[in-house]
Scaffold this motif. Structure first.
Motif, PDB file in Angstrom:
ATOM      1  N   TYR A 164      -7.534  -4.217   2.827  1.00 59.77           N
ATOM      2  CA  TYR A 164      -8.311  -3.033   2.453  1.00 59.77           C
ATOM      3  C   TYR A 164      -9.071  -2.507   3.668  1.00 59.77           C
ATOM      4  N   GLY A 165      -9.262  -1.210   3.661  1.00 58.03           N
ATOM      5  CA  GLY A 165     -10.107  -0.576   4.661  1.00 58.03           C
ATOM      6  C   GLY A 165     -10.966   0.484   4.007  1.00 58.03           C
ATOM      7  N   GLY A 166     -12.257   0.476   4.306  1.00 55.80           N
ATOM      8  CA  GLY A 166     -13.166   1.479   3.770  1.00 55.80           C
ATOM      9  C   GLY A 166     -13.308   2.650   4.731  1.00 55.80           C
ATOM     10  N   LEU A 202     -14.786 -14.953  -3.074  1.00 58.76           N
ATOM     11  CA  LEU A 202     -15.031 -13.544  -2.749  1.00 58.76           C
ATOM     12  C   LEU A 202     -13.705 -12.798  -2.664  1.00 58.76           C
ATOM     13  N   PRO A 203     -13.403 -11.936  -3.641  1.00 61.00           N
ATOM     14  CA  PRO A 203     -12.150 -11.172  -3.614  1.00 61.00           C
ATOM     15  C   PRO A 203     -12.119 -10.223  -2.410  1.00 61.00           C
ATOM     16  N   LEU A 204     -10.929 -10.005  -1.877  1.00 65.56           N
ATOM     17  CA  LEU A 204     -10.793  -9.140  -0.708  1.00 65.56           C
ATOM     18  C   LEU A 204     -11.274  -7.720  -0.996  1.00 65.56           C
ATOM     19  N   ARG A 205     -11.061  -7.234  -2.201  1.00 65.56           N
ATOM     20  CA  ARG A 205     -11.481  -5.860  -2.513  1.00 65.56           C
ATOM     21  C   ARG A 205     -12.995  -5.719  -2.409  1.00 65.56           C
ATOM     22  N   TYR A 257      -6.906   4.124  -2.793  1.00 61.83           N
ATOM     23  CA  TYR A 257      -5.628   4.798  -2.569  1.00 61.83           C
ATOM     24  C   TYR A 257      -4.694   3.893  -1.783  1.00 61.83           C
ATOM     25  N   ALA A 258      -3.414   3.994  -2.072  1.00 64.11           N
ATOM     26  CA  ALA A 258      -2.417   3.342  -1.227  1.00 64.11           C
ATOM     27  C   ALA A 258      -2.406   4.027   0.142  1.00 64.11           C
ATOM     28  N   LEU A 259      -2.020   3.273   1.164  1.00 63.92           N
ATOM     29  CA  LEU A 259      -2.019   3.826   2.514  1.00 63.92           C
ATOM     30  C   LEU A 259      -1.183   5.099   2.606  1.00 63.92           C
ATOM     31  N   LYS A 260      -0.058   5.142   1.884  1.00 62.90           N
ATOM     32  CA  LYS A 260       0.797   6.329   1.952  1.00 62.90           C
ATOM     33  C   LYS A 260       0.073   7.583   1.465  1.00 62.90           C
ATOM     34  N   ASP A 261      -0.967   7.386   0.673  1.00 62.32           N
ATOM     35  CA  ASP A 261      -1.766   8.509   0.173  1.00 62.32           C
ATOM     36  C   ASP A 261      -3.069   8.650   0.951  1.00 62.32           C
ATOM     37  N   LEU A 288      -8.815   2.258   1.262  1.00 66.66           N
ATOM     38  CA  LEU A 288      -7.374   2.306   1.466  1.00 66.66           C
ATOM     39  C   LEU A 288      -6.802   0.928   1.184  1.00 66.66           C
ATOM     40  N   ASN A 289      -5.762   0.868   0.381  1.00 64.88           N
ATOM     41  CA  ASN A 289      -5.064  -0.377   0.090  1.00 64.88           C
ATOM     42  C   ASN A 289      -3.807  -0.416   0.961  1.00 64.88           C
TER      43      ASN A 289
END
Length: 351
Positions: free
Chosen positions: A43-45, A153-156, A324-328, A347-348
């Motif tokens: 994930y990226g914020g 701790l979940p990655l999200r 959102y998925a990276l493609k989006d 971003l996922n």
């Protein structure tokens, strides 16, 4: 130890090419240095600085001169450990401390490396060549940046570690807030995370201010007691807060912060105002003997944040409003720019 397939030659990434020119494109994976591990980013914020590079071709004085991979709020899993034997093993989930201080560049307090003038940050155009970020599926990162995450701790949720550390640092600049009344001006992701940190730290009463309803509802979900939407000066002044966290990043917000502080109060300025002169009625700060404190990034607070997120004492889930998925990714950035609609947008990279 988990076995991972060989790495590809390229990986999809979010790249800013210039003002209004943001692309999701394949980039070549570079060879790793001995002190680097390869991280499969989960994930990226999207941060305000990422938005500035896209919308303006610059973030403050950091002007984009070449295409640059964005992103510094990232978490993922080690898929190739560092060759020098440092850092976590393959399969370890990690958060990332994106700063690289530059000791000796100029005088600064040695216990505050965030103030190192030569400090670089992932996804920053402050230096040239630019420092690429980690908004790509496989990122080579120095092991000193990596912080192993507890299994609880979940990655999200861990995707908020970096911005929550910024908020934690700001609150720590305010000193002991237990039993105090606090005003938070600006309820974007940093402001709402500051509310959550303040609540955990024992603030007695938290008032949140924003221009829009949705950010205020997020602030309420993480601990704000009173919500003020676009209040007038008299309403702000009546708050008389012992501590004010200014996180709007504009001079109107800073004026409200000064106006809303009690005489002898403390104002922590974490929202980054534009460079240049600002029209602030500073005389009020003088006659009220206010303490105005800057707050910039963070240091080792990241370790405390990870612990607090893992044990559940820092409640932040409401801050994430979109994924959102990276493609989006282009749609994700368009959502993130609308502060009336969104909180933190993720971003996922694995979707």
């Amino acid at each position: 130890m988990t076995d991972y397939p060989p790495l590809p030659a390229t990986a999809p990434a979010v790249v800013a090419h210039g003002k209004d020119d943001l692309r999701i494109e394949e980039v070549a994976l570079t060879p790793t240095r001995p002190d680097q591990a390869v991280i499969d980013i989960a994930y990226g914020g999207i941060c305000g600085s990422d938005l500035h590079y896209w919308l303006h071709g610059a973030a403050g004085e950091s002007i984009l001169k070449d295409p640059m991979v964005l992103g510094h709020e990232v978490v993922g899993t080690v898929v190739r450990a560092a060759a020098d034997g440092t850092g976590p093993d393959v399969g370890t989930s990690v958060a990332v401390h994106p700063a690289t201080p530059a000791p000796g560049a100029a005088k600064y307090p040695l216990d505050r490396p965030n103030l190192s003038p030569g400090c670089t940050y992932l996804g920053s155009a402050a230096r040239h060549p630019h420092t690429d970020g980690a908004f790509l599926r496989y990122a080579n990162l120095p092991t000193r940046m990596l912080r192993p995450l507890p299994e609880t701790l979940p990655l999200r949720r861990a995707a908020l570690v970096e911005p929550a550390s910024v908020a934690w640092h700001a609150v720590s600049r305010a000193g002991d807030v237990r039993g105090k009344t606090v005003l938070v001006v600006g309820c974007g992701p940093i402001g709402t995370l500051a509310v959550a940190v303040l609540k955990r730290a024992g603030a007695a009463h938290i008032t949140a201010v924003d221009m829009h309803e949705n950010p205020l509802q997020i602030a309420a979900a993480v601990g704000a007691d009173v919500l003020l939407q676009a209040p007038d000066a008299a309403t702000i002044a009546a708050v008389e807060a012992d501590v004010v966290i200014e996180s709007s990043g504009n001079h109107f917000g800073l004026a409200s912060a000064i106006n809303g502080a009690v005489r002898g109060g403390r104002v922590v300025m974490v929202g980054l105002l534009p460079s240049g002169e600002q029209p602030i009625a500073i005389s009020l700060a003088i006659t009220r003997e206010l303490e105005l404190l800057g707050s910039f990034r963070f240091n080792d607070e990241i370790d405390e944040v990870i612990d607090a997120l893992a044990d559940g004492t820092l409640s932040v889930d409401a801050v994430v409003t979109h994924e959102y998925a990276l493609k989006d990714g282009l749609e994700a950035f368009d959502t993130a720019r609308n502060s009336a609609l969104s909180g933190k947008v993720l971003l996922n990279f694995r979707a």
